[in-house]
Design a protein around this motif. Sequence first.
Motif: not given
Length: 215
Positions: A6-15, A40-58
């Motif tokens: 077992s070891y520590v692994h670092t990974n990113s994600y997009e907000v 992949f996050k481009k598919y969610f760019k037209d969601l209303d940012p006022e009511t939708n938070a979007v986190i895209v995992l990697q």
Amino acid sequence: MVKMVSYVHTNSYEVLYPTTKSTKNIWICFHGLGYLSRYFKKYFKDLDPETNAVIVLQAPSKFYLDKKFKHVGASWLTRVDTVQEMDNNLHYIDEVIKNEKLVGDPRLILMGYSQGVSIATRFLKHYAQPIKALIMHSGSIPDELNEQDGKLFKAMADRIIHIVGTQDEYLTEERIEKEQQKIDLLFGEKCEFHRPTIKHEVDVELIISISKTLS
């Protein structure tokens, strides 16, 4: 002889859109095979940012998509060491949700596309807390999920949504029948079906339309 460490692994994600006081929906998005979260996050760019938070995992396992070694994609897991790799994925997703201070937040929407469906559903079983919706888009439900898991899903998710294009090039009669049997077993009448006239691709307009019904 096979050994493990077992070891520590670092990974990113997009907000794409952060959580704010006006946020009603918090999308946790799981991309398909060969994607990167930054694209992949481009598919969610037209969601209303006022009511939708979007986190895209990697997905953690990156590889070259072409013989020129130019384009890079990623995979969540394969048939090799599947259980261990999924366990690693669960630890990663747990840490993202903790880092964003979203544990137990009922506004969560788990959205899986293609290979991401198998990760989103397995994570919901692991997470086992109330969420606003589970959205499965053009992907297969894991074989190991059973009727007991279905009871958990129906209790945890306010809405369960299944999307697949009628022209999806990966569909066969056998696969359609198998997926329908799994849906019936796990979700029953609670599952909402969308069958757009598309190939194996993200239906952006449908996602936007669904988002407006979730607020």
